[in-house]
Design an enzyme around this catalytic site. Structure first.
Site, mmCIF file in Angstrom:
data_model
loop_
_atom_site.group_PDB
_atom_site.id
_atom_site.type_symbol
_atom_site.label_atom_id
_atom_site.label_comp_id
_atom_site.label_asym_id
_atom_site.label_seq_id
_atom_site.Cartn_x
_atom_site.Cartn_y
_atom_site.Cartn_z
ATOM 1 N N ASP A 183 0.819 -1.219 0.000
ATOM 2 C CA ASP A 183 0.000 0.000 0.000
ATOM 3 C C ASP A 183 0.854 1.271 0.000
ATOM 4 O OD1 ASP A 183 -2.428 -1.348 0.037
ATOM 5 O OD2 ASP A 183 -2.568 -1.358 2.222
ATOM 6 N N ARG B 201 0.537 3.812 16.520
ATOM 7 C CA ARG B 201 0.127 4.806 15.514
ATOM 8 C C ARG B 201 0.380 6.247 15.918
ATOM 9 N NH1 ARG B 201 0.975 0.638 12.762
ATOM 10 N NH2 ARG B 201 -0.670 -0.170 11.444
ATOM 11 N N ASP C 279 -6.818 2.351 12.091
ATOM 12 C CA ASP C 279 -5.524 3.013 11.962
ATOM 13 C C ASP C 279 -5.640 4.397 11.312
ATOM 14 O OD1 ASP C 279 -4.030 1.078 13.239
ATOM 15 O OD2 ASP C 279 -3.766 -0.119 11.425
ATOM 16 N N SER D 223 -2.624 -9.703 6.149
ATOM 17 C CA SER D 223 -2.220 -8.323 6.401
ATOM 18 C C SER D 223 -1.651 -8.297 7.812
ATOM 19 C CB SER D 223 -3.437 -7.405 6.282
ATOM 20 O OG SER D 223 -3.148 -6.188 6.934
#
Ligand code: ARG
Length: 396
Positions: free
Chosen positions: A12, A92, A121, A171
């Site tokens: 990504d 994060r 996220d 993932s």
């Protein structure tokens, strides 16, 4: 336009570099933050630069992550929905803060991340970005481009982007505090996660045939040593992930409620996180008074929900942490854990200043507790309940 992109090195974010150039005519700066994910960071840098990044930053934030984020989670016994030790959620705000600071320093017009529009996220990045760099635009290519995974791969190949050949079918998001595994066949909640999804966890039929004991020491709520050996928290976590995983401990598989309202099946492996939180809860029971023990879970519940929901920068977090810190002053001592075939049993504990009192509780002649006090105590303790029973319930 100049953009600082939080770059993991995955598909990504690699596709995002090129896409930002094409869509926004952007000059892209990539930032990779090391929070303990196992990654070849030189390869990540090479991938970024070869895929069009103008400048790459690498930040080793392992110490900061363990001391300023994970340590708070241990003191807060942070488990979202009673199960998830918040590994991705904690990382994060730290990653976003680092990226935003670089964006400001580099005079960028925007910050970018590779999160989807379905997950938590994005919220965590967006909120921290907005707090640290309120004047910068936030771009989330994956939310905008609407490409499937296959289309992304096609796009990457067409544009000669370097993509990671070792890519798993799941993932995966990984850091010191845990590894989250999503997608692929795991989207069917009935399907058992295959063993190759895991990095630390050994299959139960291959774990050692004898239990292994490990002693964890805490000082003011924070782990400081394993088996008497002092280590920085970062090292303690690495070691417990290894040894816990070796015994098949640290498996989490639950149905999780995301902030956006979706339920998702989440699989994690987090041997160190579970061991440390369970040991910490146990030690707290030795030292905290019953009213704090009764009340703290309310604070803990809110703490976990705030972190999960991306509100790390909210002032309530500081207030909750202040309460939690106040409770941790005497949480010092040791906990014995026995690892065996997927379990971590707590088999003993001792505290520097326990409220547990052997001479009060003992049934031997050494007892200093005056049992005669019990008679009056139970009479008054039950008074309100027994009066109701006598005067009202018996009447009809
Ligand atoms: N469900 C977890 C959370 O919201 C894990 C997210 C992991 N992210 C990922 N890109 N696989 O914190």
């Amino acid at each position: 336009m100049k953009v600082a992109l939080a770059y993991s090195g995955g598909l990504d974010t690699t596709v995002s570099i090129k896409w930002l150039q094409e869509k926004y005519n952007a000059e892209v700066i990539t930032v990779t933050v090391d929070v303990g994910q196992e990654e070849n960071f030189e390869e990540v840098e090479e991938r970024a630069l070869k895929s069009g990044s103008r400048k790459h930053y690498f930040i080793d934030a392992k110490k900061k992550f363990s001391e300023e984020y994970v340590a708070k989670c241990i003191k807060a016994n942070g488990l979202y929905e009673g199960a998830y030790p918040l590994s991705s959620a904690l990382s994060r705000p730290l990653i976003a803060e680092e990226v935003a600071n670089i964006a400001i320093r580099e005079g960028c017009d925007a910050v970018a991340h590779g999160c989807t529009g379905k997950g938590n996220d994005q919220i965590r990045f967006d909120v921290t970005f907005s707090a640290v760099a309120p004047d910068l635009k936030i771009i989330a290519p994956v939310r905008e481009w609407n490409m499937s995974r296959d289309q992304e791969i096609e796009y990457a190949l067409k544009n000669n982007l370097l993509i990671n050949p070792k890519k798993s079918r799941f993932s995966i998001d990984e850091n010191l505090w845990g590894r989250s595994i999503e997608a692929g066949e795991l989207e069917d909640p009935w399907v058992e996660p295959p063993i190759e999804a895991f990095k630390y966890l050994k299959p139960l039929d291959e774990t050692p045939s004898h239990p292994q004991e490990i002693v964890i020491e805490f000082k003011r709520g924070i782990p400081t040593s394993i088996d008497g050996l002092k280590m920085p928290l970062e090292k303690i976590i690495i070691e417990l992930n290894r040894v816990g995983g070796l015994h098949g401990f640290g498996y989490i598989d639950h149905i999780e409620d995301r902030v956006v309202g979706l339920k998702s099946r989440e699989v994690y492996e987090a041997p160190a996180a579970l061991m440390l939180i369970y040991a910490h809860i146990d030690l707290e029971k030795m030292v905290l008074n019953r009213r704090i023990l009764d009340f703290k879970p309310i604070i803990e519940h809110k703490w976990a929900e705030m972190v999960y929901s991306g509100l790390w920068v909210d002032p309530l977090m500081k207030a909750l942490d202040a309460f939690i810190d106040e409770t941790q002053k005497e949480v010092s001592g040791e906990v014995r854990i026995k690892l065996f075939k997927g379990s971590a049993r707590i088999v003993g504990r001792k505290a520097e200043k326990p409220l547990y009192s052997p001479e009060m509780i003992t049934y031997t002649s050494k007892s200093v507790f005056d049992q005669r006090a019990g008679e009056a105590f139970s009479k008054l303790w039950g008074l309100s309940s027994t009066m109701h029973y006598t005067y009202q319930k018996m009447k009809h």
